[in-house]
Structure formats: structure tokens, C-alpha cells
Design a protein around this motif. Sequence first.
Motif, PDB file in Angstrom:
ATOM      1  N   GLY A 297      19.832  21.804  -6.995  1.00 24.12           N
ATOM      2  CA  GLY A 297      21.093  21.929  -6.255  1.00 24.12           C
ATOM      3  C   GLY A 297      21.540  23.361  -6.029  1.00 24.12           C
ATOM      4  N   ALA A 298      20.629  24.333  -6.237  1.00 22.36           N
ATOM      5  CA  ALA A 298      20.957  25.718  -5.869  1.00 22.36           C
ATOM      6  C   ALA A 298      20.758  25.866  -4.357  1.00 22.36           C
ATOM      7  N   VAL A 299      21.498  26.779  -3.760  1.00 25.56           N
ATOM      8  CA  VAL A 299      21.510  26.920  -2.302  1.00 25.56           C
ATOM      9  C   VAL A 299      20.633  28.099  -1.921  1.00 25.56           C
ATOM     10  N   HIS A 300      19.509  27.841  -1.237  1.00 27.51           N
ATOM     11  CA  HIS A 300      18.669  29.000  -0.919  1.00 27.51           C
ATOM     12  C   HIS A 300      19.041  29.613   0.407  1.00 27.51           C
ATOM     13  N   SER A 301      18.738  30.904   0.491  1.00 29.26           N
ATOM     14  CA  SER A 301      18.878  31.589   1.761  1.00 29.26           C
ATOM     15  C   SER A 301      17.623  32.431   1.924  1.00 29.26           C
TER      16      SER A 301
END
Length: 649
Positions: free
Chosen positions: A162-166
Motif C-alpha cells: 500500500g505504499a504509493v510509488h512515483s
Amino acid sequence: MSNTIESHLIETRVFKPSDGFAQRALIPSLDQYRELYQQSIQDPDGFWSKQATELLLWRKKWDTVLKWEAPFAQWFVGGKLNVSENCLDRHLNGPRRNKAAIIWEGEPGEVRTLTYQQLHREVCKFANVLKRNRVQKGDRIIIYMPMCPEAAIAMLACARIGAVHSVVFGGFSSEAIKDRLNDSQAKLVITADGGYRRGAIVPLKKNVDEALKDNTLVERVIVFRRANNEIAITEGRDVWWHREMEYVDPQCEPEALDSEDPLYILYTSGSTGKPKGILHTTGGYLLGVTITSKYIFDLHEDDLYWCSADIGWVTGHSYVVYGPLSNGATTFMYEGAPNWPELDRFWKLIEKYAITVFYTAPTAIRAFIRWGDSYPKGHDLSSLRLLGTVGEPINPEAWIWYHTVIGGGRCPIVDTWWQTETGGIMITPLPGAIPTKPGSATLPFFGVDAAVVDETGKEVPPNVGGKLIIRRPWPSMLRTIWGDEARYEKQYWSDFPGYYFTGDGARRDEDGYFWIVGRIDDVLNVAGHRLGTSEIESALVSHPSVAEAAVVGRPDELKGQAVVAFVTLKQGTTALPELRDQLRQHVATMIGAIARPDDVRFAEALPKTRSGKIMRRLLKEIAAGGKVTGDTTTLEDLNVLAALRGSDE
Ligand code: 7RM
């Protein structure tokens, strides 16, 4: 004078799917496409509910399919799922367990294959590495990697917890990384020592170090060893990927995430120079990329599918990683440049691995044409059964070349129109169902209510140009611009209240087919005639000497705007002065005197973004004789600008 865009260059060739292709296709007829499309428009909730049930694995079923409080949409409200579980775990209980998920070739020539089982293990381990480094659900992570399996592993590991990648494209500078770090407030960076490009090593870690100079938020940098180039290590901050992987467990339960939990932010360059962080969420995005991959690339169990986009571009997210893996397909990845070590590298790869579906950009196709037919002709490309393009309008000449020389006349071409903001493909042929016309993206995909309208939002008649809008929400749409709801509203939903404005100009023909004529900002106004750039460029490229063309307007006292064409020539052609007049005449013959370029300027190369889009904004400034002032961080090769400014005239 009306505000619509005129169209003068009419393409009449039609290519029907062959019987052989249609018979095997997942959607085998135009009637079937029409029936499903009707359903998707008449009963969207029913349609999407059925697709979400059939195509995805849910931990908890949703309560509401769509909550629409314009311009904010929530899809599958109350539903829980995990993208990484959908892309990996659910393929492990059957014959796909030992099927290749990723086949990769590095630029120097190494080969790696990861089966679904192996990829799952790596992703679980790396997810545990992230946890070990104190990453929590909702944290933002910057990924700055070469095209290698670890880039996909990093993305999927973020999704798992659930980490948000960029993802920041590996060709961008430290400036671009810095902007994205600041805007996203990321606390961890995943990178590599270096990556290979045209035989040289891109110093990725060095760029990260540079970008982190005054940064106080980033606690950890995880470094994958790829190129073995020397790097500096900051003790207490930097750790090696392979070392970290030694300490962790190969099991990691996927987090049951809310359908609307963020999946990733992807930055695109805005006109103001401040990067726009396009936010995509979990359930709707995954459904969008899963269903489009399946039906547009007509994925069969035995396909070897290659999308040549970099993962730093939205195409890499949706159609290298998430879409194909969610479908249990084999996705092929190549690290490097198409012209390394020779101009035939792509064709060599297609022959060597027996690629069946190939998806690339018009800019690449025009480069292949420029390099000459001998390179593809020297290879057996008979494994190919389907071709695709994305990124820009494809001019009919390039389409025909792609069809004939690469597709051997037997492969349908899917010209797919979509945007970072749309998450997935929106207007496209279905290869077994929809007859194609070179240069047209054809018809809308299921659930897409696209229209071409005038300034007042009224639909224009056939073959009259206008603005391309989408009149209802769709599952994979962007949810907002990260941290800037006001900009989201203004940018996309204010021109036509309640409707999404794409920023593109288009027309529909008498069969309802869409023809994208380019960005609205690029439309010319010549003596009261509004002309899209793509037709004039297509006319230029149809001349045997021309490889590529970009057309822009230059302020003109008499006509409002004068037409300026920047042209690159095919290999072996010289820029003789008489060619300039020939090309001006050629355009006048093909389109009409109104489109005749006032200036034709020969160039060695055109300024492009890393995904291959011509940056007309910069050419406009050059044509007007001024300095280039806007944001150039997404420009691929800064030298091109210097060369253009110094070019003849
Ligand atoms: C996927 C992607 C989006 C812009 C879009 C158009 C142009 C893309 C096509 C196309 C004509 C196509 N995302 N565009 N595909 N124009 N025909 N098939 O490219 O955000 O980087 O760019 O690209 O102008 O608005 S993107």
C-alpha cells in the motif's frame, strides 16, 4: 468565422480484420463490439460490476460501483483488493505458476526469465525490505531505475504493502527528481548504480545523490546493482538491494487495500513548468488496464507480448507491468536503445524471442523508416500477429509502412489513443472486430463516452474538427492532481462543466471514427482557418524525402499565423534549396494552398520528450525568433535545441 478545426486531408483506405485473425479473437466481430459497447453505455454499473467480478480478485466486494460527485469519482466503493495479489498470487494456483511472467534482455545482451512463481517470491521479499526500512501504507516512494525486472518488482512491492510509488523516468535529470521528491514528499528512493543506454552507463545513483543535496525527508536510498559503475555511498542512508534481500522472509501477505487507496502518482510536465502529479488509485485503475490489455491486445495464453515503452511513462505502468501481469501474460522487457549496437536491435529481439504482439510509438516507427527497410527485412518477423501504436497521431504513410514491412501485411494495427490521465486506452480498434483506417484511432472502448464538440459543448457534425471530451467518468480515470484539487478541477473539468476535457483536437468521420489532430494548444489559425498540426505533418511525411515533420505557427501580421515546418530528411537525402519549394508545393497539392508552409526549415533532429512526443511549444518559440523560455526538463536531448536555433535561415 467558426471556431471549429478544418480538415482537408481525407484518408480512405480501410483494413478489415482477416477471417483468420477474427476467428481466434476474443472479440470476433463488429456486432459483438457494438453490443458490448451499448451495454456499457446503457447500464454502466451493471457492465462494470460484471467485469470487475470476472476479471479481478477481490478481498471484499464493493457496496457501490460508482460514486460520482463531479469532478470527483470513486469506483467500487467499499471494495477491498490488492494489485500485487491480482498480478501475481492469483496466477500461482494453476498452470501459470511456472509460466514466464517477465522475459528480459539487457542492452549488453544478458537474458533473464522470471516465472510467476519467481516474480512473486522476489516481490514478497522486496516488500519485506520496504517494511524493514520503515515504509508504511500511504508513504510515497520514488523509483528511479533502468528498464530491468527490479523496476517492476519495486512497483509491485509498493503495491503489495500500500505504499504509493512515483516512477521517475531514468533519462530525467536530478532537477526532475528533485521536483518530484518535493511535490510528493517521498521518504524513500529506489534506484540503481547505473543503467545501460547506447553502450554507455547512465549514472542513476549519482543523479539521485545530486537531487538529495538539500533534502531532509528521504531517510533511505535502496540501490540495485546493475551496471557495476562506481558510486558514492552515504552511510546511514544508502543500502544495497542485494544485501537487504538477504535478511528478509520470502512470505509477505498482500495488504487488503481500499479500492480507492492510491496506487501511484505519475508526474507529467504541465504548461506552467510545475509538474502535475497524476494520481491513480487501486480498483478502478486495475480493472481499466486489465480489461483493455485483454481485449485490445487480444491476449492469448501463448502470446509473448512486448510493449517497448519505458516504465517511467504511463504506458510502461499500464501496459508493461500492471495490465499484462494482471492477465497472466508474459511481458517482454528490453533495457536499452533500439539502435544499439546496430539499427536492427528490435527486429533481432522479435525474431530471437518470437514476439507475437508488439506495441510501440509513432516516433519510433518514423525512426525505423528513416533508418531503412533493410534492417527489419534482414529478420524473420513472422511470429508477429498484432501491432500497436501509442503516443501521437500516426501519419498514414508510417501506418502503411508498419503494416507492410513489420506486419508483413497480415497483422492488424491497434492505434490506441489515451493519456496519463485516462490511465488506460480509451479510443482504439479491437483487432478482431473493428476495421481500421490508417491514422484513425477508430472507436471508443467499452464505457467510454467520447465526443467532439465546439466551444459551447455541442457535438459538431461529421468531419468537422473540435475538442475531444469524455462525457462520463470511467474506472481508470485520474482521481486528482496530487495535492492540488483546484488545479485538477480547472485543468480538466472547467472548459465543459461536468465533462472531462482532454486538451486534444479531433474530428469524427461519417463512420463515427475518431481522428486526433493534435493538442488544441498547437492548432494554427491561418487567415481565419483553424488547422490541426497533424494533417500538414502527414502531408510532409508522405513526401519521399521526408522522415519527420513538426509544424507550428509563427505570428504574422497579415495572416494571424504563418505556417512554419521543421523537417528532418531520410538518410541519404540532402537538403537542397529546391527541396524546400517542392515540399511547400507538395503540401499545397495534398491539402490546399491555405496549408502551404511559409517556411520550411531543415533540421537534424526535432525536440522531443523522452516518450517521443514532439515539443511544438519549443519550436514555436524558435520559429518566432525568440528564446526558449518554458520548462525543458522533459526534453530528451538539449543539444537539439541549440542545433535548431543555429539551423539555416
Ligand atoms: C499514453 C500517452 C497523451 C497525449 C494525448 C494525445 C497524444 C496519445 C495518441 C495520441 C493521437 C494516439 N500518454 N496521443 N496517443 N494522439 N493518436 N493514438 O501518450 O499523457 O504521455 O500523452 O498523447 O495528444 O493527449 S501521455
